[in-house]
Design an enzyme around this catalytic site. Structure first.
Site, PDB file in Angstrom:
ATOM      1  N   ARG A   1      -5.598  -0.264  -2.681  1.00  0.00           N
ATOM      2  CA  ARG A   1      -5.187  -0.508  -1.305  1.00  0.00           C
ATOM      3  C   ARG A   1      -5.217   0.767  -0.467  1.00  0.00           C
ATOM      4  NH1 ARG A   1      -2.240  -3.877  -4.418  1.00  0.00           N
ATOM      5  NH2 ARG A   1      -2.312  -5.903  -4.167  1.00  0.00           N
TER       6      ARG A   1
ATOM      7  N   LYS B   1       2.501  -2.921  -3.730  1.00  0.00           N
ATOM      8  CA  LYS B   1       2.718  -4.448  -3.015  1.00  0.00           C
ATOM      9  C   LYS B   1       3.698  -5.254  -3.904  1.00  0.00           C
ATOM     10  CE  LYS B   1       0.347  -8.108  -0.390  1.00  0.00           C
ATOM     11  NZ  LYS B   1      -0.684  -8.647  -0.102  1.00  0.00           N
TER      12      LYS B   1
ATOM     13  N   HIS C   1     -10.172  -1.191   3.526  1.00  0.00           N
ATOM     14  CA  HIS C   1      -9.890  -2.343   2.543  1.00  0.00           C
ATOM     15  C   HIS C   1     -10.827  -2.908   1.818  1.00  0.00           C
ATOM     16  CE1 HIS C   1      -7.303  -5.490   0.838  1.00  0.00           C
ATOM     17  NE2 HIS C   1      -6.208  -4.722   1.332  1.00  0.00           N
TER      18      HIS C   1
ATOM     19  N   ARG D   1     -12.238  -2.757  -1.870  1.00  0.00           N
ATOM     20  CA  ARG D   1     -11.869  -3.698  -2.781  1.00  0.00           C
ATOM     21  C   ARG D   1     -12.866  -5.020  -2.896  1.00  0.00           C
ATOM     22  NH1 ARG D   1      -6.743  -3.226  -4.623  1.00  0.00           N
ATOM     23  NH2 ARG D   1      -6.151  -5.239  -3.897  1.00  0.00           N
TER      24      ARG D   1
ATOM     25  N   HIS E   1      -3.884  -7.533  -8.020  1.00  0.00           N
ATOM     26  CA  HIS E   1      -3.406  -8.936  -7.607  1.00  0.00           C
ATOM     27  C   HIS E   1      -2.145  -9.286  -7.910  1.00  0.00           C
ATOM     28  CE1 HIS E   1      -7.734  -9.539  -5.649  1.00  0.00           C
ATOM     29  NE2 HIS E   1      -6.929  -8.729  -5.018  1.00  0.00           N
TER      30      HIS E   1
ATOM     31  N   TYR F   1       5.644  -6.023 -17.273  1.00  0.00           N
ATOM     32  CA  TYR F   1       5.384  -5.571 -18.770  1.00  0.00           C
ATOM     33  C   TYR F   1       3.838  -5.556 -18.866  1.00  0.00           C
ATOM     34  CZ  TYR F   1      10.405  -5.674 -19.793  1.00  0.00           C
ATOM     35  OH  TYR F   1      11.799  -5.447 -19.842  1.00  0.00           O
TER      36      TYR F   1
END
Length: 304
Positions: A142, A169, A232, A235, A258, A268
């Protein structure tokens, strides 16, 4: 308003600072003045709709939809904590006209991607901006993650950029495998900014990163309008082509960072598919090189 602020505070540790600020500002501007003092269990659907119509009438239909979504989350939180009996926001489904979906503008045709990469390599502006432009398509993070990149996050020996959870994010660590081409860009940049904190410091002060509009402004300087390409958009470019080439969709989604529905699992699994992602990122960099050196190209399909 009391319940809404309590709900908002519960997300301090799993939302980015910008998302926290934006969500609260939306409530303070659009909802609290009219519904803030009411008992949450006594608010009627018609009263919430009146608030949403007020937003719609000023031409902010997407904001109206987002506000209703936020209010729905607050009502559901109130139900879970015993202060409301139902989610009236759900009753308003279909009450607002559908919002137009605005995707980030992006170049996704191979021939045009080649033109874009050639233009980037001919960029004649500030050197740090030129390096950021070169790195953007190679890492497709991003824009905020790119401009806030710190040298301490990079291990050039391991060819890895590890972005801390606090910057992401979804608040989970993100690993970006670095292609040989990305390492080359970083080695070119390091003599200039490597002694400081940020890869891409502001032109005014090295203690702050470049402006959030720098990449987009550079793309405009290259002749790309906001409807053609954005920071952006790198992406979308990578996602579109890599999916078309047959790479593992889960590996692509992980590389795009995402959202993972299960927050614990995401925390994890930041290294999930890492070896495949390393191969994919090098392939992607090679593919961009190939496109930039050919006037007319066809897509390189991943070999199984």
């Amino acid at each position: 308003e009391v319940v809404a602020r309590e709900w908002h505070s519960k997300h301090k540790h799993n939302w980015s600072e910008s998302h926290l600020t934006r969500t609260l500002a939306r409530l303070e501007k659009n909802v609290f003045p009219w519904l803030g003092k009411k008992n949450i269990n006594e608010i009627k659907a018609s009263e919430l709709l009146a608030v949403l119509r007020r937003i719609e009438n000023r031409g902010a239909l997407e904001t109206a939809h987002r506000t209703n979504q936020v209010c729905g989350q607050i009502f559901r939180y109130a139900i879970a904590t015993g202060r409301a009996e139902r989610d009236i926001a759900a009753d308003l489904k279909g009450a607002l006209p559908p919002a137009k979906v605005n995707h980030h503008a992006s170049v996704t045709e191979p021939e045009k991607i080649g033109e874009l990469i050639r233009a980037i390599h001919q960029y004649s502006g500030h050197f740090t901006t030129a390096c950021a432009l070169k790195l953007a398509p190679l890492v497709f993070v991003r824009p905020g993650e790119l401009r806030n990149a710190e040298w301490a996050e990079f291990d050039l020996t391991k060819a890895e950029w590890r972005i801390p959870a606090r910057k992401m994010k979804m608040k989970t660590v993100h690993v970006v495998p670095l292609s040989k081409q990305a390492i080359t860009v970083l080695n070119e940049l390091k003599p200039l900014t490597g002694s400081g904190k940020y890869l891409f410091p502001s032109n005014r002060t090295r203690t702050r990163p470049m402006s959030n509009n720098t990449i987009n402004a550079a793309l405009r300087r290259l002749g790309y309008s906001k409807d053609e390409m954005t920071g952006h958009g790198f992406r979308s470019m990578a996602s579109t082509i890599l999916n078309e080439q047959g790479w593992n969709r889960d590996a692509i989604e992980r590389q795009l960072a995402h959202s993972e529905r299960d927050g614990v699992r995401a925390a994890y699994n930041y290294a999930e598919y890492l070896s495949e992602r390393m191969e994919m990122m090098q392939h992607w960099a090679n593919y961009l090189d190939d496109l930039s050196t050919k006037e007319n190209t066809t897509q390189t399909i991943k070999m199984s």
